[in-house]
Design an enzyme around this catalytic site. Sequence first.
Site, PDB file in Angstrom:
ATOM      1  N   CYS A  50       0.808  -1.317  -0.035  1.00  0.00           N
ATOM      2  CA  CYS A  50       0.163  -0.089   0.213  1.00  0.00           C
ATOM      3  C   CYS A  50       0.941   1.220  -0.141  1.00  0.00           C
ATOM      4  O   CYS A  50       1.927   1.198   0.736  1.00  0.00           O
ATOM      5  CB  CYS A  50      -0.789   0.127   1.211  1.00  0.00           C
ATOM      6  SG  CYS A  50      -1.889   1.481   1.410  1.00  0.00           S
ATOM      7  N   ASP A  57      -0.261  -6.009   0.392  1.00  0.00           N
ATOM      8  CA  ASP A  57      -1.271  -6.596  -0.191  1.00  0.00           C
ATOM      9  C   ASP A  57      -1.297  -7.683  -1.046  1.00  0.00           C
ATOM     10  O   ASP A  57      -0.349  -7.729  -1.778  1.00  0.00           O
ATOM     11  CB  ASP A  57      -1.997  -5.084  -1.234  1.00  0.00           C
ATOM     12  CG  ASP A  57      -2.267  -3.860  -0.493  1.00  0.00           C
ATOM     13  OD1 ASP A  57      -3.107  -3.921   0.424  1.00  0.00           O
ATOM     14  OD2 ASP A  57      -1.932  -2.793  -0.946  1.00  0.00           O
TER      15      ASP A  57
END
Length: 148
Positions: A50, A57
């Site tokens: 992120c 992620d």
Amino acid sequence: MTPELNLKSLGAKTTYIFEYNSQLLEAFPNPNPNLDPLITLECKEFTSLCPITSQPDFGVIFIRYIPKDKMVESKSLKLYLFSYRNHGSFHESCINTILLDLVKLLEPKYLEVYGDFASRGGIAIKPFVNYAIKEYQEFKEKRLLNAK
């Protein structure tokens, strides 16, 4: 007899690069350019960071394409996708960049990229983007309407 392909990754010792690098992608000549196969590639272990929180992620990336003169070499694609591991970027941006890099490399008749990212905060993000040459625009529009 196998033609000389000049591939750097396939068959070589693997060096993992942990920051985005489009130069890792390699292609080889399409052995059947007169056919129109829809090729599906699936990366079940895609990770990026992120850009705001630097939290990891996780997602599954689906790449589908109809080749023209070139096809992507799968080990180079694996290393390229792995290079996103420490790259800070939103899901949508990752998917758009993957599409643009593959279009630049392959100049395909058609190409799409779909990301199925794990939920964060109760929301799963599933970006889809596609590209087509003029003769495949109708196919592109139909695929967009039926995107996962």
